[in-house]
Design an enzyme around this catalytic site. Structure first.
Site, PDB file in Angstrom:
ATOM      1  N   SER A 249       0.840  -1.187   0.000  1.00 43.55           N
ATOM      2  CA  SER A 249       0.000   0.000   0.000  1.00 43.55           C
ATOM      3  C   SER A 249       0.879   1.243   0.000  1.00 43.55           C
ATOM      4  CB  SER A 249      -0.908  -0.002   1.233  1.00 43.55           C
ATOM      5  OG  SER A 249      -1.753   1.117   1.221  1.00 43.55           O
ATOM      6  N   ASP A 251       0.940   4.506   0.723  1.00 44.08           N
ATOM      7  CA  ASP A 251       0.277   5.594   1.443  1.00 44.08           C
ATOM      8  C   ASP A 251       1.187   6.816   1.512  1.00 44.08           C
ATOM      9  OD1 ASP A 251      -1.323   3.319   3.773  1.00 44.08           O
ATOM     10  OD2 ASP A 251      -1.902   3.986   1.783  1.00 44.08           O
ATOM     11  N   LYS A 306     -12.913   2.425  -2.127  1.00 38.36           N
ATOM     12  CA  LYS A 306     -14.022   2.054  -1.236  1.00 38.36           C
ATOM     13  C   LYS A 306     -15.326   2.743  -1.652  1.00 38.36           C
ATOM     14  CE  LYS A 306     -11.131   1.083   2.812  1.00 38.36           C
ATOM     15  NZ  LYS A 306      -9.817   1.568   2.345  1.00 38.36           N
ATOM     16  N   ASP A 309     -21.843   4.296  -2.688  1.00 36.31           N
ATOM     17  CA  ASP A 309     -22.946   5.219  -2.962  1.00 36.31           C
ATOM     18  C   ASP A 309     -23.891   4.568  -3.961  1.00 36.31           C
ATOM     19  OD1 ASP A 309     -24.486   7.612  -3.063  1.00 36.31           O
ATOM     20  OD2 ASP A 309     -22.663   8.780  -2.707  1.00 36.31           O
ATOM     21  N   THR A 313     -24.083   7.621  -8.921  1.00 36.99           N
ATOM     22  CA  THR A 313     -22.994   8.431  -8.339  1.00 36.99           C
ATOM     23  C   THR A 313     -21.652   7.733  -8.483  1.00 36.99           C
ATOM     24  OG1 THR A 313     -24.500   9.453  -6.740  1.00 36.99           O
ATOM     25  CG2 THR A 313     -22.150   9.521  -6.226  1.00 36.99           C
TER      26      THR A 313
END
Length: 463
Positions: A249, A251, A306, A309, A313
């Site tokens: 990851s 980040d 993630k 909705d 959207t």
């Protein structure tokens, strides 16, 4: 009864409980016919008719029984209807014992030595019926009869007979094909293809191995061969070639930092995970450089967006705006919370670009709500959207299907130092993703990435 059975077959075909095409069965075999009888729970009139025909078939056979038990899980509602309509006690067999309460495998009231009728939807080899019989017999019940809606006629009836269980069926594959051909629902070429499949994929009589046996551990390459989705297949192929199941990851908040990290760890990983909305200097040039590194070092890009909705959207969030994620990320992830609409919206964009999605089924954060029934519902949603969903973000193995990917956070050796691929740096924290310094005796010279700059994830790709 013959006329009712014929109409039932036409009804099952109409609701796509019987499908023709090219399907991968649980065993990995390609089949030209597929029975998806779980769908009948949405058609109560058809489900009632199936239950009644099962009952009549059983009574015609002369079977004697004091209770009924449906093979979990598709046959459970059928057994329930038979029990309720004809006042016969029902038992429930659990696939796994609870770790609390009574911890019973068989639920319900019964007397040891009494007979139980097993109810099933489809029989191929008969293994599910035998497994249920073993569970019932382990608590003192007697099993001599079973009834099934559709017998695939691939040897299961004979194998059950060899085990002392008489199987009765409403319909077999040959009769089903005759009915569908009579009503011109399928061409003769399709019917003959199915007949050839049944002839060439039948289980031969003989000594029966234990129902529960250790499954063969599949290599990543073999699991890739079982995948229908090109992204999942590509990921397993990369893992096989690189002998790595490590994802890192990234980040970091700058494009330069992410590209530097990707170039250093790229040879050792199968996937780089990004959080694009924390990058302060995002640009088209950054995307171009990152995709070039992915091609050079053979890893996939996973954007940890993630999505959560409504469909319209997430569709725009996926393809439009500043980031245009669908243009460069091989994989994304989504929460199941909004329901299947979130996947329908994402698929409108992703399918045409051969992108894939992971559903977030479990989380590592304290007090999270992705547990229990929510996790089970997420797995079910994934199974219903296999054309786009290729696996899960999870803390444990959730599916036995070897084609599904499980991405689980976990400690392990740090492969962030290309000069030291065998250097096992301690202290990779699952919760914080921080790399702690090496012990004092560690004398190799290398550069650590800043705390929280990289978090390692291992795919728990179990068979």
């Amino acid at each position: 009864m013959a006329a009712r059975m014929e109409q039932l077959i036409l009804d099952l075909f109409a609701i796509e409980a019987v499908k023709f095409g090219d399907f991968t069965l649980k065993s990995g075999i390609q089949s030209p016919i597929y029975f998806d009888l779980r769908v009948i729970v949405s058609y109560p009139v058809i489900m009632n008719e199936v239950a009644e025909l099962l009952w009549e078939t059983t009574k015609t056979s002369g079977a004697n029984f004091a209770t009924v038990c449906g093979v979990p899980y598709t046959a459970l509602p059928l057994a329930t209807l038979m029990s309720a309509h004809h006042d016969v006690p029902m038992l429930i067999r659990r696939k796994e014992a609870k770790d609390y309460g009574t911890k019973k495998m068989i639920e319900g009231k019964f007397e040891a030595g009494s007979s139980c009728l097993i109810v099933e939807d489809v029989v191929t080899s008969g293994s599910s019926v035998r497994e249920t019989a073993q569970a019932l017999e382990s608590v003192g019940l007697v099993v001599t009869d079973a009834v099934v809606l559709l017998d695939r006629e691939q040897g299961g009836k004979q194998k059950l007979k060899d085990s002392g269980i008489a199987l009765q069926s409403i319909c077999g594959t040959a009769q089903l094909l005759r009915i569908l051909r009579k009503h011109e629902k399928i061409p003769e070429s399709v019917a003959e293809q199915v007949r050839d499949f049944v002839r060439n994929n039948s289980f031969q009589p003989g000594p029966e191995p234990p129902v529960k046996k250790a499954r063969k551990a599949l290599s990543y390459g073999e699991r890739g061969d079982l995948c229908q989705h090109p992204v999942a297949k590509q990921l397993f192929d990369i893992m096989e070639r690189k002998k790595s199941n490590l994802a890192v990851s990234a980040d970091l908040c700058t494009a330069a930092g992410i590209l530097k990290l990707a170039d250093e760890v790229g040879p050792h990983i199968c996937m780089l995970k990004t959080h694009v909305d924390i990058i302060t200097d995002f640009s088209a040039e950054f995307v171009q450089s990152l995709t070039q590194l992915a091609e050079q070092h053979e890893f996939l890009i996973f954007e940890d967006r993630k999505f959560a909705d409504i469909g319209s959207t997430v569709q725009h969030q996926y393809q439009d705006g500043l980031y245009q994620i669908s243009g460069w990320a091989h994989l994304i992830n989504a929460h199941a919370l909004p329901g299947p609409g979130v996947l329908e919206g994402l698929k409108q964009v992703g399918l045409g670009k051969q992108r894939a999605c992971l559903l977030i089924a479990e989380m590592s954060s304290r007090g999270n709500l992705a547990t229990g029934e929510y996790t089970k519902a997420t797995v079910k949603m994934a199974e219903e959207h296999r054309d786009f969903v290729v696996g899960f973000i999870s803390q444990s193995q959730l599916s036995q299907d070897p084609a599904f990917i499980h991405m689980t956070p976990g400690p392990g050796p740090c492969h962030c130092c290309p000069a030291l691929p065998d250097c096992s740096l301690p202290g990779l924290s699952t919760s914080t993703g921080k790399l702690t310094p090496p012990p004092p005796q560690h004398t190799h010279t290398h550069t650590h990435h800043p705390p929280s700059a990289c978090q390692a994830y291992q795919h728990r790709l179990t068979n």
